[in-house]
Design a protein around this motif. Structure first.
Motif, PDB file in Angstrom:
ATOM      1  N   THR A  88       0.841  -1.203   0.000  1.00 54.13           N
ATOM      2  CA  THR A  88       0.000   0.000   0.000  1.00 54.13           C
ATOM      3  C   THR A  88       0.874   1.250   0.000  1.00 54.13           C
ATOM      4  O   THR A  88       0.601   2.220  -0.732  1.00 54.13           O
ATOM      5  CB  THR A  88      -0.943  -0.010   1.213  1.00 54.13           C
ATOM      6  OG1 THR A  88      -1.809  -1.157   1.119  1.00 54.13           O
ATOM      7  CG2 THR A  88      -1.801   1.249   1.256  1.00 54.13           C
ATOM      8  N   LEU A  91       2.240   1.646  -3.446  1.00 52.63           N
ATOM      9  CA  LEU A  91       1.248   2.239  -4.344  1.00 52.63           C
ATOM     10  C   LEU A  91       1.182   3.750  -4.180  1.00 52.63           C
ATOM     11  O   LEU A  91       1.058   4.496  -5.155  1.00 52.63           O
ATOM     12  CB  LEU A  91      -0.127   1.631  -4.078  1.00 52.63           C
ATOM     13  CG  LEU A  91      -0.528   0.443  -4.938  1.00 52.63           C
ATOM     14  CD1 LEU A  91      -1.849  -0.134  -4.448  1.00 52.63           C
ATOM     15  CD2 LEU A  91      -0.648   0.847  -6.402  1.00 52.63           C
ATOM     16  N   GLU A  95       1.910   6.171  -7.275  1.00 50.39           N
ATOM     17  CA  GLU A  95       0.926   7.137  -7.766  1.00 50.39           C
ATOM     18  C   GLU A  95       1.470   8.556  -7.710  1.00 50.39           C
ATOM     19  O   GLU A  95       1.103   9.405  -8.529  1.00 50.39           O
ATOM     20  CB  GLU A  95      -0.358   7.003  -6.971  1.00 50.39           C
ATOM     21  CG  GLU A  95      -1.104   5.711  -7.329  1.00 50.39           C
ATOM     22  CD  GLU A  95      -2.256   5.418  -6.401  1.00 50.39           C
ATOM     23  OE1 GLU A  95      -2.320   6.042  -5.307  1.00 50.39           O
ATOM     24  OE2 GLU A  95      -3.087   4.559  -6.755  1.00 50.39           O
ATOM     25  N   GLY A 107       0.160  -2.838  -7.381  1.00 45.58           N
ATOM     26  CA  GLY A 107      -1.244  -3.219  -7.319  1.00 45.58           C
ATOM     27  C   GLY A 107      -1.459  -4.700  -7.559  1.00 45.58           C
ATOM     28  O   GLY A 107      -2.287  -5.334  -6.888  1.00 45.58           O
ATOM     29  N   ARG A 110      -0.119  -6.714  -4.519  1.00 45.13           N
ATOM     30  CA  ARG A 110      -1.039  -6.553  -3.393  1.00 45.13           C
ATOM     31  C   ARG A 110      -2.327  -7.341  -3.629  1.00 45.13           C
ATOM     32  O   ARG A 110      -2.889  -7.929  -2.694  1.00 45.13           O
ATOM     33  CB  ARG A 110      -1.360  -5.081  -3.148  1.00 45.13           C
ATOM     34  CG  ARG A 110      -2.121  -4.869  -1.825  1.00 45.13           C
ATOM     35  CD  ARG A 110      -2.414  -3.422  -1.533  1.00 45.13           C
ATOM     36  NE  ARG A 110      -3.451  -2.886  -2.427  1.00 45.13           N
ATOM     37  CZ  ARG A 110      -4.017  -1.693  -2.260  1.00 45.13           C
ATOM     38  NH1 ARG A 110      -3.627  -0.913  -1.255  1.00 45.13           N
ATOM     39  NH2 ARG A 110      -4.943  -1.267  -3.099  1.00 45.13           N
ATOM     40  N   ASP A 126      -8.089  -4.578  -6.955  1.00 46.19           N
ATOM     41  CA  ASP A 126      -6.715  -4.224  -7.333  1.00 46.19           C
ATOM     42  C   ASP A 126      -6.447  -4.561  -8.797  1.00 46.19           C
ATOM     43  O   ASP A 126      -5.807  -3.787  -9.518  1.00 46.19           O
ATOM     44  CB  ASP A 126      -5.710  -4.950  -6.428  1.00 46.19           C
ATOM     45  CG  ASP A 126      -5.415  -4.195  -5.143  1.00 46.19           C
ATOM     46  OD1 ASP A 126      -5.714  -2.988  -5.080  1.00 46.19           O
ATOM     47  OD2 ASP A 126      -4.885  -4.805  -4.207  1.00 46.19           O
ATOM     48  N   ARG A 129      -8.144  -2.035 -11.015  1.00 46.29           N
ATOM     49  CA  ARG A 129      -7.439  -0.753 -10.955  1.00 46.29           C
ATOM     50  C   ARG A 129      -6.228  -0.745 -11.898  1.00 46.29           C
ATOM     51  O   ARG A 129      -6.011   0.209 -12.652  1.00 46.29           O
ATOM     52  CB  ARG A 129      -6.986  -0.516  -9.509  1.00 46.29           C
ATOM     53  CG  ARG A 129      -6.212   0.755  -9.247  1.00 46.29           C
ATOM     54  CD  ARG A 129      -5.798   0.761  -7.791  1.00 46.29           C
ATOM     55  NE  ARG A 129      -5.309   2.043  -7.346  1.00 46.29           N
ATOM     56  CZ  ARG A 129      -4.977   2.297  -6.077  1.00 46.29           C
ATOM     57  NH1 ARG A 129      -5.109   1.355  -5.166  1.00 46.29           N
ATOM     58  NH2 ARG A 129      -4.529   3.479  -5.727  1.00 46.29           N
ATOM     59  N   VAL A 130      -5.468  -1.833 -11.864  1.00 49.64           N
ATOM     60  CA  VAL A 130      -4.286  -1.932 -12.715  1.00 49.64           C
ATOM     61  C   VAL A 130      -4.687  -2.020 -14.189  1.00 49.64           C
ATOM     62  O   VAL A 130      -4.097  -1.361 -15.052  1.00 49.64           O
ATOM     63  CB  VAL A 130      -3.427  -3.139 -12.306  1.00 49.64           C
ATOM     64  CG1 VAL A 130      -2.296  -3.367 -13.304  1.00 49.64           C
ATOM     65  CG2 VAL A 130      -2.855  -2.936 -10.899  1.00 49.64           C
TER      66      VAL A 130
END
Length: 273
Positions: A88, A91, A95, A107, A110, A126, A129-130
């Motif tokens: 986390t 990430l 970002e 991501g 995780r 996750d 998101r990726v």
């Protein structure tokens, strides 16, 4: 093994010229390779040192890469909560830099930690998101294998066998193609696992055998492919061979400092025994 060798070979040159970014990156790459090969003590020490190097330079990209490696180490040590926290933080660093590959690495790893901890919904989030991030980039298919496999395995864990079969089947169809960071062998083993869940034992056994034969040096995919093959053999009624393969997977799981696959390997041996 080659990545580890190269990182070790070039590190003295970086140290001699005093290029801190190069040194930190080489340490992180070598540490990642060592972790995948099961040498977690070496990997942890190198990743921590790389993090210190990057932290002194206030370099978010380097901090993120080092934290990904530390997360990989924690995952290998069977410490999912610690791994999740490190990833986390990775990430957050990724970002801040807007670097898509680093976001994808953090991501995806995780997500697999969430999946192994029994949280397929968080794993799927996750992965999505990726994959959304990659949709806006010129990303090679090899880079997409990991998050695609993560999403499919999260679907499988959540009971959506049909969706998992479709996605993993597409990945398995390109079994001989390269993949980045996530071994295609593990994705093909996942396809065999999905076929078993769909009550297709003959197809599962065929793909499980193929998974074992695919080249990959990392500890995890060797153990995963072995235990899936054992389960497929048992499902096909080949109990004697299933026991032999399951016992081999257990030996692989206990053969290095990476302990994260031991429980699953032991459970497979008990199930086929």
């Amino acid at each position: 093994a080659e990545a580890r060798r190269l990182a070790t070979a070039f590190l003295p040159f970086g140290e001699r010229v005093g290029e801190a970014w190069v040194v930190g990156t080489l340490r992180a790459v070598g540490a990642y390779a060592a972790a995948e090969l099961g040498d977690l003590t070496e990997a942890d020490a190198a990743a921590r040192r790389a993090f210190r190097d990057f932290n002194e330079r206030d370099d978010d990209w380097g901090r993120g890469l080092s934290l990904v490696v530390r997360g990989v180490v924690a995952r290998g040590l069977g410490e999912p909560a610690h791994a999740r926290d490190l990833l986390t933080d990775a990430l957050t660093c990724a970002e801040a830099t807007g670097h898509p590959l680093l976001v994808g690495m953090a991501g995806t790893v995780r997500g697999f930690v969430h999946l192994e901890a029994g949280n397929p919904a968080a794993a799927a989030a996750d992965a999505d998101r990726v994959l959304r991030l990659m949709a806006g980039q010129n990303v090679l298919p090899a880079v997409r294998v990991g998050p695609r496999a993560l999403r499919a395995l999260a679907d499988l864990a959540a009971g959506d066998t049909g969706r998992a079969l479709a996605e993993l089947g597409e990945i398995a169809a390109d079994a001989t193609e390269p993949s980045l960071l996530f071994p295609r062998r593990q994705a093909v083993a996942g396809y065999a696992e999905a076929l078993l869940a769909a009550a297709r034992p003959e197809a599962a056994l065929s793909w499980a055998r193929r998974a074992v034969e695919l080249p990959a040096e990392d500890v995890r995919s060797r153990v995963v492919a072995g235990r899936v093959l054992a389960a497929a053999l048992a499902g096909a009624g080949e109990r004697t061979e299933a026991l032999t393969v399951a016992a081999s997977a257990v030996r692989e799981a206990y053969g290095t400092q990476q302990i994260s696959e031991r429980v699953a390997a032991d459970a497979t041996l008990a199930a086929v025994g």
